[in-house]
Write an enzyme that holds these catalytic residues in place. Structure first.
Site, PDB file in Angstrom:
ATOM      1  N   TYR A 138      40.175 -68.086  30.708  1.00 22.97           N
ATOM      2  CA  TYR A 138      39.294 -69.039  30.028  1.00 22.97           C
ATOM      3  C   TYR A 138      37.987 -69.277  30.791  1.00 22.97           C
ATOM      4  O   TYR A 138      37.150 -70.052  30.352  1.00 22.97           O
ATOM      5  CB  TYR A 138      40.012 -70.378  29.824  1.00 22.97           C
ATOM      6  CG  TYR A 138      41.013 -70.386  28.680  1.00 22.97           C
ATOM      7  CD1 TYR A 138      42.153 -69.593  28.715  1.00 22.97           C
ATOM      8  CD2 TYR A 138      40.818 -71.211  27.571  1.00 22.97           C
ATOM      9  CE1 TYR A 138      43.069 -69.609  27.678  1.00 22.97           C
ATOM     10  CE2 TYR A 138      41.738 -71.229  26.519  1.00 22.97           C
ATOM     11  CZ  TYR A 138      42.854 -70.428  26.581  1.00 22.97           C
ATOM     12  OH  TYR A 138      43.760 -70.447  25.546  1.00 22.97           O
ATOM     13  N   LYS A 189      52.949 -62.704  36.300  1.00 24.72           N
ATOM     14  CA  LYS A 189      53.165 -61.290  35.967  1.00 24.72           C
ATOM     15  C   LYS A 189      52.845 -60.502  37.242  1.00 24.72           C
ATOM     16  O   LYS A 189      51.891 -59.720  37.288  1.00 24.72           O
ATOM     17  CB  LYS A 189      52.257 -60.901  34.788  1.00 24.72           C
ATOM     18  CG  LYS A 189      52.537 -59.529  34.188  1.00 24.72           C
ATOM     19  CD  LYS A 189      53.780 -59.464  33.326  1.00 24.72           C
ATOM     20  CE  LYS A 189      54.035 -58.032  32.870  1.00 24.72           C
ATOM     21  NZ  LYS A 189      55.296 -57.884  32.103  1.00 24.72           N
ATOM     22  N   ASP A 223      56.867 -62.487  30.228  1.00 29.06           N
ATOM     23  CA  ASP A 223      57.633 -61.946  29.095  1.00 29.06           C
ATOM     24  C   ASP A 223      59.096 -62.404  29.173  1.00 29.06           C
ATOM     25  O   ASP A 223      59.687 -62.833  28.186  1.00 29.06           O
ATOM     26  CB  ASP A 223      57.523 -60.417  29.015  1.00 29.06           C
ATOM     27  CG  ASP A 223      57.749 -59.705  30.345  1.00 29.06           C
ATOM     28  OD1 ASP A 223      57.853 -60.385  31.386  1.00 29.06           O
ATOM     29  OD2 ASP A 223      57.822 -58.459  30.349  1.00 29.06           O
ATOM     30  N   ASP A 247      48.969 -71.321  27.444  1.00 33.11           N
ATOM     31  CA  ASP A 247      48.599 -71.488  26.040  1.00 33.11           C
ATOM     32  C   ASP A 247      49.666 -70.846  25.154  1.00 33.11           C
ATOM     33  O   ASP A 247      50.126 -71.442  24.173  1.00 33.11           O
ATOM     34  CB  ASP A 247      47.236 -70.824  25.790  1.00 33.11           C
ATOM     35  CG  ASP A 247      46.816 -70.917  24.334  1.00 33.11           C
ATOM     36  OD1 ASP A 247      46.917 -72.016  23.765  1.00 33.11           O
ATOM     37  OD2 ASP A 247      46.411 -69.888  23.767  1.00 33.11           O
ATOM     38  N   ASP A 251      53.186 -72.802  22.811  1.00 35.97           N
ATOM     39  CA  ASP A 251      53.412 -72.721  21.360  1.00 35.97           C
ATOM     40  C   ASP A 251      54.876 -72.349  21.088  1.00 35.97           C
ATOM     41  O   ASP A 251      55.509 -72.901  20.176  1.00 35.97           O
ATOM     42  CB  ASP A 251      52.487 -71.692  20.698  1.00 35.97           C
ATOM     43  CG  ASP A 251      51.169 -72.308  20.231  1.00 35.97           C
ATOM     44  OD1 ASP A 251      50.757 -73.338  20.802  1.00 35.97           O
ATOM     45  OD2 ASP A 251      50.545 -71.764  19.296  1.00 35.97           O
TER      46      ASP A 251
HETATM   47  C1  IPM Z   1      45.347 -75.287  22.776  1.00 34.47           C
HETATM   48  C2  IPM Z   1      44.435 -74.519  21.840  1.00 34.47           C
HETATM   49  C3  IPM Z   1      43.118 -74.244  22.548  1.00 34.47           C
HETATM   50  C4  IPM Z   1      43.398 -73.381  23.760  1.00 34.47           C
HETATM   51  C5  IPM Z   1      42.043 -73.609  21.654  1.00 34.47           C
HETATM   52  C6  IPM Z   1      41.815 -74.384  20.386  1.00 34.47           C
HETATM   53  C7  IPM Z   1      40.738 -73.415  22.398  1.00 34.47           C
HETATM   54  O1  IPM Z   1      45.042 -73.365  21.404  1.00 34.47           O
HETATM   55  O2  IPM Z   1      44.987 -76.416  23.156  1.00 34.47           O
HETATM   56  O3  IPM Z   1      46.419 -74.787  23.123  1.00 34.47           O
HETATM   57  O4  IPM Z   1      43.393 -72.147  23.667  1.00 34.47           O
HETATM   58  O5  IPM Z   1      43.619 -73.950  24.832  1.00 34.47           O
HETATM   59 MN    MN Z   2      47.081 -73.126  22.102  1.00 33.48          MN
END
Ligand code: IPM
Ligand code: MN
Length: 349
Positions: A138, A189, A223, A247, A251
């Site tokens: 990032y 990794k 992984d 990130d 999820d």
């Molecule tokens: C998160 C989101 C952000 C990220 C995006 C929207 C820039 O996916 O907060 O996880 O990648 O950090």
């Molecule tokens: Mn995200």
């Protein structure tokens, strides 16, 4: 410690303002109950504001935001704004400029919530992911060469300095040391990314040995950790990883705890020299915006994290109990306003 907390509120786009209202009503009710003050100030920054005024986040707004004790952000992202403009210009800019170097994302299955994992109970999913929040892929280091030609080159570098790695790992060690299981899993990794994760690995072991001998250290490749997050989430206590890996794995973690409607986060500057920012992990969901359909629970959970960060531990713990009672007794099919009413009823006991 002052018990007056000044909060900048960026409701944002889509369902952002809808869930923010519910979350901050709940926080305000805790303020009344526990005798502290929340001063809320609305900020218009969002994709919609950008379309109207051309401002994403200017320097004056940024300076102004620095005066607050915390920022509460609903969700940003507008279908008519090109991807990247608001994400980079608002969300990431706030994380970087306010040096919110920790993205704290609890992965916790609340009572009564359906996990897509088989045979799991709330006792099996209760860990915290510490995502590094200012560096790595990032960082924005890279560029194009010969753009548009058939030989064009695109580079995006994973950049970490020792300070960034060390401060993130120290936070994760401190968090692990404060929890009963005292276990910290680093996710990397090291078998392929042999520069960046060599640095992470060395600092992890040096810091652990010297300053946190009581914390049990584990290591997973990214992984493999995905496999264990699905197969055996009960093994995790605190997990720490780089920005991009964090990130992605959060999820997956969110899905195991019942989906994006259940996932909260805090973008934290542990030094408190600038405000930290709390936001549900979900986005602005333009497809259901304005339809009273959004689940406000992740937003309420994020408000709980904010209260804890502001030092209002009792109010935060009480709010957490209400969240658990809510999820244990209420269907996920309620509208936003029905959820809000039910939640407030439970919260006020
Ligand atoms: C998160 C989101 C952000 C990220 C995006 C929207 C820039 O996916 O907060 O996880 O990648 O950090
Ligand atoms: Mn995200």
């Amino acid at each position: 410690m002052s018990r007056t907390h000044n909060i900048a509120v960026i409701g944002g786009d889509g369902i952002g303002p809808e869930v923010t209202k519910v979350a901050l009503d709940a926080a305000q009710s805790q303020a009344d109950k526990y005798g502290f003050t929340l001063n809320l100030t609305d900020f218009p920054q969002s994709g919609a504001h950008y379309l109207k005024t051309g401002e994403v986040l200017n320097d004056d707004t940024l300076e102004n935001l620095k005066k607050y004790d915390a920022i509460y952000l609903g969700a940003v992202g507008h279908p008519d704004v090109k991807p990247g403009i608001i994400e980079k210009g608002l969300l990431l800019k706030l994380r970087f400029e306010l040096d919110q170097y920790i993205n704290l994302r609890p992965v916790k299955l609340y009572s009564g919530v359906d996990s897509p994992l088989k045979d799991v109970t709330p006792a099996d999913i209760d860990y915290v992911c510490v995502r590094e929040n200012t560096g790595g892929l990032y960082s924005g280091v890279g560029g194009f060469n010969m753009k548009g030609s058939k030989d064009e080159v695109a580079i995006q570098s994973m950049v970490y300095n020792r300070t960034q790695v060390e401060r993130c790992l120290r936070y994760a060690f401190e968090l692990a040391a404060s929890r009963p299981r005292k276990t910290l899993a680093m996710v990397g990794k090291t078998n392929v990314l042999t520069y960046v994760f060599d640095l992470w690995d060395r600092v992890f072991n040096e810091l652990g040995e010297k300053e946190f001998p009581e914390v049990k250290r584990e290591y997973y490749h990214v992984d493999a950790v995905c496999m264990f997050m699905v197969k055996d989430p009960a093994r995790f206590d605190v997990m720490v990883t780089s920005n991009m890996f964090g990130d992605i794995v959060t999820d997956l973690g969110a899905e195991t705890q019942g989906g994006m409607g259940m996932a909260a986060s805090g973008n934290i500057n542990p030094t408190k020299s600038t405000p930290s920012m709390f936001e549900p992990v979900h986005g602005s969901a333009p497809d259901i915006a304005g339809q009273n359909k959004a689940n406000p629970i992740a937003a309420i959970m994020s408000a709980r994290m904010m209260l804890e960060f502001l030092g209002e531990q009792e109010a935060a713990d009480d709010l957490d109990k209400a969240i658990d009672k809510y999820t244990a007794t209420q269907p996920l099919t309620l509208s936003t306003t029905e959820s809000a009413a039910k939640f407030m009823e439970i919260l006020k006991g």
